[in-house]
Design a protein around this motif. Structure first.
Motif, PDB file in Angstrom:
ATOM      1  N   TRP A  68      -7.885  -0.952  10.066  1.00 57.54           N
ATOM      2  CA  TRP A  68      -7.630  -0.121  11.248  1.00 57.54           C
ATOM      3  C   TRP A  68      -8.722  -0.401  12.280  1.00 57.54           C
ATOM      4  O   TRP A  68      -9.783  -0.952  11.974  1.00 57.54           O
ATOM      5  CB  TRP A  68      -7.633   1.366  10.882  1.00 57.54           C
ATOM      6  CG  TRP A  68      -8.960   1.870  10.387  1.00 57.54           C
ATOM      7  CD1 TRP A  68      -9.986   2.404  11.126  1.00 57.54           C
ATOM      8  CD2 TRP A  68      -9.429   1.844   9.031  1.00 57.54           C
ATOM      9  NE1 TRP A  68     -11.052   2.723  10.328  1.00 57.54           N
ATOM     10  CE2 TRP A  68     -10.739   2.393   9.043  1.00 57.54           C
ATOM     11  CE3 TRP A  68      -8.888   1.428   7.819  1.00 57.54           C
ATOM     12  CZ2 TRP A  68     -11.496   2.515   7.872  1.00 57.54           C
ATOM     13  CZ3 TRP A  68      -9.634   1.554   6.671  1.00 57.54           C
ATOM     14  CH2 TRP A  68     -10.917   2.094   6.703  1.00 57.54           C
ATOM     15  N   HIS A  69      -8.448  -0.033  13.526  1.00 65.97           N
ATOM     16  CA  HIS A  69      -9.436  -0.077  14.597  1.00 65.97           C
ATOM     17  C   HIS A  69      -9.921   1.355  14.844  1.00 65.97           C
ATOM     18  O   HIS A  69      -9.108   2.261  15.014  1.00 65.97           O
ATOM     19  CB  HIS A  69      -8.836  -0.648  15.880  1.00 65.97           C
ATOM     20  CG  HIS A  69      -8.382  -2.070  15.760  1.00 65.97           C
ATOM     21  ND1 HIS A  69      -9.269  -3.125  15.725  1.00 65.97           N
ATOM     22  CD2 HIS A  69      -7.150  -2.614  15.663  1.00 65.97           C
ATOM     23  CE1 HIS A  69      -8.593  -4.262  15.616  1.00 65.97           C
ATOM     24  NE2 HIS A  69      -7.310  -3.974  15.562  1.00 65.97           N
ATOM     25  N   THR A  70     -11.225   1.550  14.872  1.00 65.48           N
ATOM     26  CA  THR A  70     -11.757   2.886  15.145  1.00 65.48           C
ATOM     27  C   THR A  70     -11.467   3.252  16.597  1.00 65.48           C
ATOM     28  O   THR A  70     -11.934   2.579  17.515  1.00 65.48           O
ATOM     29  CB  THR A  70     -13.270   2.936  14.892  1.00 65.48           C
ATOM     30  OG1 THR A  70     -13.534   2.585  13.536  1.00 65.48           O
ATOM     31  CG2 THR A  70     -13.817   4.344  15.165  1.00 65.48           C
ATOM     32  N   LEU A  99       2.343  -2.763  22.293  1.00 64.89           N
ATOM     33  CA  LEU A  99       0.942  -2.822  22.678  1.00 64.89           C
ATOM     34  C   LEU A  99       0.267  -3.947  21.911  1.00 64.89           C
ATOM     35  O   LEU A  99       0.561  -4.162  20.736  1.00 64.89           O
ATOM     36  CB  LEU A  99       0.241  -1.503  22.374  1.00 64.89           C
ATOM     37  CG  LEU A  99       0.658  -0.286  23.204  1.00 64.89           C
ATOM     38  CD1 LEU A  99      -0.077   0.952  22.706  1.00 64.89           C
ATOM     39  CD2 LEU A  99       0.380  -0.504  24.673  1.00 64.89           C
ATOM     40  N   ASP A 100      -0.630  -4.656  22.572  1.00 64.32           N
ATOM     41  CA  ASP A 100      -1.345  -5.752  21.933  1.00 64.32           C
ATOM     42  C   ASP A 100      -2.545  -5.209  21.165  1.00 64.32           C
ATOM     43  O   ASP A 100      -3.291  -4.371  21.672  1.00 64.32           O
ATOM     44  CB  ASP A 100      -1.813  -6.760  22.987  1.00 64.32           C
ATOM     45  CG  ASP A 100      -2.412  -8.002  22.348  1.00 64.32           C
ATOM     46  OD1 ASP A 100      -3.645  -8.024  22.149  1.00 64.32           O
ATOM     47  OD2 ASP A 100      -1.665  -8.949  22.048  1.00 64.32           O
ATOM     48  N   GLU A 101      -2.731  -5.669  19.940  1.00 63.36           N
ATOM     49  CA  GLU A 101      -3.815  -5.158  19.103  1.00 63.36           C
ATOM     50  C   GLU A 101      -5.178  -5.371  19.741  1.00 63.36           C
ATOM     51  O   GLU A 101      -6.083  -4.556  19.585  1.00 63.36           O
ATOM     52  CB  GLU A 101      -3.790  -5.848  17.735  1.00 63.36           C
ATOM     53  CG  GLU A 101      -2.601  -5.455  16.867  1.00 63.36           C
ATOM     54  CD  GLU A 101      -2.607  -6.182  15.540  1.00 63.36           C
ATOM     55  OE1 GLU A 101      -3.311  -7.209  15.434  1.00 63.36           O
ATOM     56  OE2 GLU A 101      -1.920  -5.732  14.610  1.00 63.36           O
ATOM     57  N   ALA A 102      -5.339  -6.481  20.473  1.00 67.62           N
ATOM     58  CA  ALA A 102      -6.646  -6.807  21.041  1.00 67.62           C
ATOM     59  C   ALA A 102      -6.813  -6.331  22.473  1.00 67.62           C
ATOM     60  O   ALA A 102      -7.879  -5.863  22.862  1.00 67.62           O
ATOM     61  CB  ALA A 102      -6.875  -8.327  20.967  1.00 67.62           C
ATOM     62  N   THR A 103      -5.746  -6.424  23.277  1.00 65.51           N
ATOM     63  CA  THR A 103      -5.884  -6.153  24.710  1.00 65.51           C
ATOM     64  C   THR A 103      -5.128  -4.913  25.172  1.00 65.51           C
ATOM     65  O   THR A 103      -5.102  -4.617  26.368  1.00 65.51           O
ATOM     66  CB  THR A 103      -5.401  -7.368  25.526  1.00 65.51           C
ATOM     67  OG1 THR A 103      -4.022  -7.622  25.212  1.00 65.51           O
ATOM     68  CG2 THR A 103      -6.221  -8.599  25.201  1.00 65.51           C
ATOM     69  N   ASP A 109       6.351  -5.200  12.225  1.00 65.05           N
ATOM     70  CA  ASP A 109       5.136  -4.568  12.736  1.00 65.05           C
ATOM     71  C   ASP A 109       5.276  -4.139  14.186  1.00 65.05           C
ATOM     72  O   ASP A 109       4.328  -3.617  14.772  1.00 65.05           O
ATOM     73  CB  ASP A 109       3.945  -5.523  12.610  1.00 65.05           C
ATOM     74  CG  ASP A 109       3.469  -5.666  11.173  1.00 65.05           C
ATOM     75  OD1 ASP A 109       3.999  -4.962  10.302  1.00 65.05           O
ATOM     76  OD2 ASP A 109       2.573  -6.488  10.919  1.00 65.05           O
ATOM     77  N   GLY A 110       6.443  -4.394  14.787  1.00 69.44           N
ATOM     78  CA  GLY A 110       6.658  -3.986  16.163  1.00 69.44           C
ATOM     79  C   GLY A 110       6.020  -4.897  17.191  1.00 69.44           C
ATOM     80  O   GLY A 110       6.027  -4.585  18.380  1.00 69.44           O
ATOM     81  N   ARG A 111       5.464  -6.029  16.764  1.00 66.89           N
ATOM     82  CA  ARG A 111       4.839  -6.959  17.712  1.00 66.89           C
ATOM     83  C   ARG A 111       5.883  -7.749  18.484  1.00 66.89           C
ATOM     84  O   ARG A 111       5.631  -8.217  19.598  1.00 66.89           O
ATOM     85  CB  ARG A 111       3.911  -7.930  16.965  1.00 66.89           C
ATOM     86  CG  ARG A 111       2.815  -7.261  16.157  1.00 66.89           C
ATOM     87  CD  ARG A 111       1.719  -6.707  17.039  1.00 66.89           C
ATOM     88  NE  ARG A 111       1.162  -7.711  17.921  1.00 66.89           N
ATOM     89  CZ  ARG A 111       0.306  -8.667  17.548  1.00 66.89           C
ATOM     90  NH1 ARG A 111      -0.074  -8.751  16.274  1.00 66.89           N
ATOM     91  NH2 ARG A 111      -0.166  -9.527  18.409  1.00 66.89           N
TER      92      ARG A 111
END
Length: 495
Positions: free
Chosen positions: A406-408, A228-232, A45-47
């Motif tokens: 997904w995140h809008t 990139l962090d999903e949350a921040t 996932d590239g994390r």
């Protein structure tokens, strides 16, 4: 990557892992397998960047409160299946199996099939009325430019118009700081051509714009993705620092490339106060910072962000390059972009482009002047269309693929969609092609080949009818691949 870009501490990896082992799981999955599977998923996932050094076994066992034997066994599984490499005296580093290392090509097709739905490009349709008006305006003035067709710096009128646009947005700019290019991609390619040499390090976000990866790879640079962090977003959720700035300090790259506004493909928006921190770190590291503002105008739920350079100190701005274009806010068929840079860099880049494309087409540049200066642009209309397209696409996804997430995004022209566990976007994109649907798979946006297999970039810049039909075809392609089973995702890690 060679591992220098990322060294994972035990606490950092523990946070990334999250609840990697569900207590009371009826499947009774061994801890070593659950841990290895979670690390594998983070790599894909590239994390976790490929080439990152994993924590030593004893500190990680303490952080996760499991036995050291479990850590050793999990690392061994990862090595056996190609997701890690053990280096004597150095540690264990993340990797990818050979079969995943082929970089997928773009979703381009040389086809006139009228039934084909192409969602490979996140670009708007031509604004017919505005384009006709701007073209007529340009044609009336074309005779004024007939004596000098080759202007490597760009038409003076266009350089002035772009400079005025920056100034109106709060960033005083002189025409001598503007170089007109063949779209923003032309600016990026020029930077790669002039400033990067074989073996130079280039920092990019993970994921990032696919064509940038191609440009810097063609320059034979070594790309280092910073997830990139999903949350921040750009911040480390624990430390509150910018990992990209830290990586720049540690690696001393030649170029740092960032998409701060409605990032492609994630749609994330960098807070303005982070611009100065990133620019300062890049300058101190001796790197050029290339900020891509191509999508800045497509602000859907927030105001249009201020120019990235507005938050950068004069000293740090000496190493700052900013590119933009009309490709997203007007139409990509007008191949006009620009680079805002210190005047001395503009001169060097103008000289370097002579062997590339000489100059941008005069008629396109005049049309761009009309769009920017004569009020013939469609910025707000484009935003209205994009909001509507986003709503249609999200509704279609909820109907046809309710298990995808997904995140809008607050702006931009696409969704970054995470597929269900066990699904691979490369296989899905290939099968979608047999259903008359062209897409780009997640790995196209990863500097490390093989990452982001569980993601798809889905643009919402097409008509509502095409978006609905496209998602119906995508669901049909998914069904044709067969049922997804969680055990399929574990197959690679089972001895």
């Amino acid at each position: 990557m060679d591992g220098a870009a990322s060294v994972l501490g035990p606490g950092q990896l523990a946070r990334l892992l999250g609840p990697w082992r569900v207590v009371g799981d009826s499947s009774r999955q061994p801890a070593r397998l659950a841990l290895a599977e979670r690390i594998r998923s983070l790599i894909l996932d590239g994390r976790i960047a490929v080439g990152a050094r994993l924590p030593a076994e004893r500190p990680l066992s303490e952080a996760l409160q499991v036995s050291r034997t479990t850590i050793t066994a999990a690392y061994t599984l990862l090595v056996e299946q190609g997701y890690a490499a053990a280096r004597r005296g150095s540690g264990t580093f993340t990797a990818l199996p050979e079969r995943l290392l082929a970089r997928p090509t773009g979703g381009f097709r040389d086809s006139e099939n009228p039934d084909l739905i192409d969602l490979s490009c996140a670009g708007p349709a031509a604004p017919t009325a505005e384009l006709r008006a701007a073209t007529a305006w340009a044609a009336d003035r074309l005779h004024l430019e007939s004596g000098n067709a080759f202007r490597p710096y760009g038409l003076p009128e266009l350089r002035e118009a772009v400079a005025e646009r920056y100034t109106a947005r709060g960033l005083p700019t002189e025409p001598g700081q503007i170089l007109v290019t063949a779209g923003a991609q032309g600016a990026i390619s020029l930077v790669a051509r002039l400033l990067v040499r074989q073996g130079d390090r280039v920092l990019v976000e993970g994921p990032t714009y696919a064509n940038v990866i191609d440009s810097f790879t063609a320059a034979r640079a070594r790309l280092y993705p910073v997830p990139l962090d999903e949350a921040t977003g750009w911040l480390d959720g624990a430390s509150g620092r910018i990992p990209m700035a830290q990586a720049a300090s540690r690696l001393a790259p030649r170029v740092v490339y960032s998409i701060p506004h409605f990032h492609n493909p994630t749609g994330m928006l960098m807070p303005p106060e982070h611009a100065g921190q990133l620019a300062r770190a890049a300058r101190r590291a001796g790197a050029w910072l290339l900020a891509d503002e191509t999508i800045t105008d497509i602000a859907l739920d927030v105001p249009v962000p201020p120019p990235f350079a507005a938050g950068v100190s004069p000293a740090d701005a000496e190493r700052l390059l900013v590119c933009g274009s009309l490709g997203k806010s007007f139409w990509g068929g007008i191949r006009v972009g620009w680079l805002r840079a210190p005047s001395r860099v503009v001169h060097e880049l103008a000289a370097a482009r002579a062997s590339l494309d000489l100059a941008s087409p005069v008629i396109d540049q005049l049309i761009a002047v009309a769009v920017l200066r004569e009020g013939m642009g469609v910025d707000e209309a484009r935003r209205v269309e994009a909001r509507a397209g986003r709503a249609v696409l999200e509704a279609a996804l909820r109907e046809w693929t309710p298990d995808w997430t997904w995140h809008t995004p607050p702006g931009g022209l696409s969704l970054w969609v995470q597929l269900a566990e066990g699904e691979e976007s490369t296989s899905l994109v290939y099968r979608a092609g047999t259903h008359g649907l062209v897409l780009q798979s997640g790995p196209r946006f990863g500097a490390d080949p093989g990452t982001y297999e569980r993601f798809l970039r889905l643009p919402y810049s097409q008509t509502p009818e095409m978006l609905r039909e496209g998602m119906r075809r995508l669901a049909a392609a998914r069904t044709a691949l067969g049922p997804v089973r969680a055990s399929e995702a574990r197959r690679d890690l089972v001895a």
